[in-house]
Design an enzyme around this catalytic site. Structure first.
Site, PDB file in Angstrom:
ATOM      1  N   LYS A 197      -2.290  -1.496  -3.880  1.00 11.42           N
ATOM      2  CA  LYS A 197      -3.129  -0.311  -3.806  1.00 11.42           C
ATOM      3  C   LYS A 197      -2.278   0.944  -3.900  1.00 11.42           C
ATOM      4  O   LYS A 197      -1.281   1.034  -3.189  1.00 11.42           O
ATOM      5  CB  LYS A 197      -3.866  -0.343  -2.475  1.00 11.42           C
ATOM      6  CG  LYS A 197      -4.704   0.849  -2.184  1.00 11.42           C
ATOM      7  CD  LYS A 197      -5.290   0.737  -0.816  1.00 11.42           C
ATOM      8  CE  LYS A 197      -5.970   2.054  -0.518  1.00 11.42           C
ATOM      9  NZ  LYS A 197      -6.230   2.228   0.856  1.00 11.42           N
ATOM     10  N   LYS A 202       0.848  -1.190   0.000  1.00 12.11           N
ATOM     11  CA  LYS A 202       0.000   0.000   0.000  1.00 12.11           C
ATOM     12  C   LYS A 202       0.882   1.238   0.000  1.00 12.11           C
ATOM     13  O   LYS A 202       1.721   1.420   0.879  1.00 12.11           O
ATOM     14  CB  LYS A 202      -0.903  -0.004   1.227  1.00 12.11           C
ATOM     15  CG  LYS A 202      -1.762   1.233   1.359  1.00 12.11           C
ATOM     16  CD  LYS A 202      -2.764   1.110   2.484  1.00 12.11           C
ATOM     17  CE  LYS A 202      -3.511   2.412   2.676  1.00 12.11           C
ATOM     18  NZ  LYS A 202      -4.505   2.302   3.761  1.00 12.11           N
TER      19      LYS A 202
HETATM   20  C1  PBG Z   1      -7.410   3.365   5.533  1.00  9.79           C
HETATM   21  C2  PBG Z   1      -7.674   3.334   4.096  1.00  9.79           C
HETATM   22  C3  PBG Z   1      -7.491   4.334   3.133  1.00  9.79           C
HETATM   23  C4  PBG Z   1      -7.982   3.814   1.949  1.00  9.79           C
HETATM   24  C5  PBG Z   1      -8.416   2.539   2.202  1.00  9.79           C
HETATM   25  N1  PBG Z   1      -8.202   2.246   3.520  1.00  9.79           N
HETATM   26  C6  PBG Z   1      -7.008   5.718   3.257  1.00  9.79           C
HETATM   27  C7  PBG Z   1      -5.613   5.999   3.555  1.00  9.79           C
HETATM   28  O1  PBG Z   1      -4.763   5.133   3.677  1.00  9.79           O
HETATM   29  O2  PBG Z   1      -5.351   7.186   3.740  1.00  9.79           O
HETATM   30  C8  PBG Z   1      -8.037   4.551   0.635  1.00  9.79           C
HETATM   31  C9  PBG Z   1      -9.030   4.035  -0.328  1.00  9.79           C
HETATM   32  C10 PBG Z   1      -9.381   4.950  -1.428  1.00  9.79           C
HETATM   33  O3  PBG Z   1      -8.750   5.992  -1.680  1.00  9.79           O
HETATM   34  O4  PBG Z   1     -10.343   4.620  -2.117  1.00  9.79           O
HETATM   35  N2  PBG Z   1      -6.117   3.603   5.913  1.00  9.79           N
END
Ligand code: PBG
Length: 324
Positions: free
Chosen positions: A248, A195
């Protein structure tokens, strides 16, 4: 063999011929629908930067989940907006927390829908970071105990899958052990394994009301410039017991997705995140692109690169398009 014996255009001559040799086919069974749940009743509050998406109260979330079921979308992933946030993210593991309540209600009505819990704390902390903060730092190890507790709370509430997205080191391992010890040895973990600290999450932070109040997430999420680091991150999650993997965002990281799929062979997903969705919506609204074609092309590319399933805000729309 080369031209003129070989003519690749021969197989592109008609729509049925192209369909016959098509390598990648999307279907509703590939999608996971993200849902945002907040307290209240009869609430369906539009998310400005994500047209067609809402913050739902539990009763309305049940209806949205029903739409997924009707369209053949096999899974939803829930994000919670609690009524109170605090420094310890208490709302994340409260037995009557917002996603716990939503999970029970959705399971009741739609027992065959796969319920995935996003496991992170940024929606539940008053500072908006994904862990325990001390002296302006996001602490890794104290956050792990919280992750373990939250995983068990989510499994207990009826979630079928827990998906840790906080990018704390060791989180998959502690969750696996906690789930096993609490009698949830059969609950799989979908690891947000690679991520990135991405600017594409912008609209999500409006949707989940979770922007960090200071600094950013680059102390725990990955540097977009790094590829080899992603493979090391994923290897750790696999060792710690991840059952499924996620990369992601999706489209800007197809190189990572492809490598993760090839190297580890576990079921691998990609998250087409809020910014990827919002950009298509915005350009389409301006009449600059054909929304349906662009959205399906993006999803097809994500699948072609190796995604076994895709978390996408297009889950319902794309399923409708594919049905026609
Ligand atoms: C929680 C999380 C996030 C997203 C999914 N889980 C936000 C982040 O990490 O700031 C982002 C998903 C999206 O942008 O659709 N941490």
């Amino acid at each position: 063999m080369s031209f003129p014996t070989t003519r690749p255009r021969r197989l592109r001559a008609s729509a049925p011929l192209r369909a016959l040799v098509r390598e990648t086919e999307l279907n509703p069974g590939d999608f996971v629908l993200p849902l945002f749940v907040r307290p209240g009743k009869g609430v369906k509050k539009p998310i400005g930067s994500m047209p067609g998406h809402f913050q739902y109260s539990v009763d309305e979330a049940v209806k949205a989940a029903g739409e997924a079921v009707r369209l053949g979308v096999p899974a939803v992933i829930l994000f919670g907006i609690p009524d109170k946030k605090d420094a310890k993210a208490s709302g994340a593991h409260a037995p009557d927390g917002i996603v716990q309540k939503a999970a029970k209600a959705i399971k009741d009505r739609h027992p065959n829908l796969v319920l995935i819990a996003d496991l992170c704390f940024c929606e539940y902390t008053d500072h908006g970071h994904c862990g325990i903060v001390k002296g302006g730092k996001v602490l890794n190890d104290p956050t792990l105990a919280l992750a373990a507790k939250t995983a068990v709370s989510q499994a207990r509430a009826g979630f079928d899958v827990v998906a840790p997205s906080g990018m704390m080191d060791g989180q998959v391992g502690v969750m696996r052990r906690a789930l096993d010890a609490a009698g949830f040895a059969d609950t799989p973990i979908l690891a947000y394994a690679a991520k990135y600290a991405s600017a594409f999450y912008g609209p999500f932070r409006e949707a989940a009301e979770s922007p960090p109040s200071f600094g950013d997430r680059s102390g725990y999420q990955m540097d977009p410039a790094n590829f080899r680091e992603a493979l090391r991150e994923v290897a750790l999650d696999v060792e710690e017991g991840a059952d499924m993997l996620m990369v992601k965002p999706a489209l800007p990281y197809l190189d990572v997705l492809k490598a993760v799929k090839e190297r580890f062979g576990l079921p691998t997903s990609a998250y087409q995140v809020s910014g990827e969705f919002a950009m298509i919506k915005a350009a389409a609204k301006n009449g600059w692109i054909d929304e349906r074609k662009v959205a399906l092309e993006a999803l097809t590319s994500i699948k072609r690169a190796g995604a076994d399933f895709i978390l996408t805000y297009y889950a319902l729309e794309a399923s409708r398009w594919l049905g026609n």
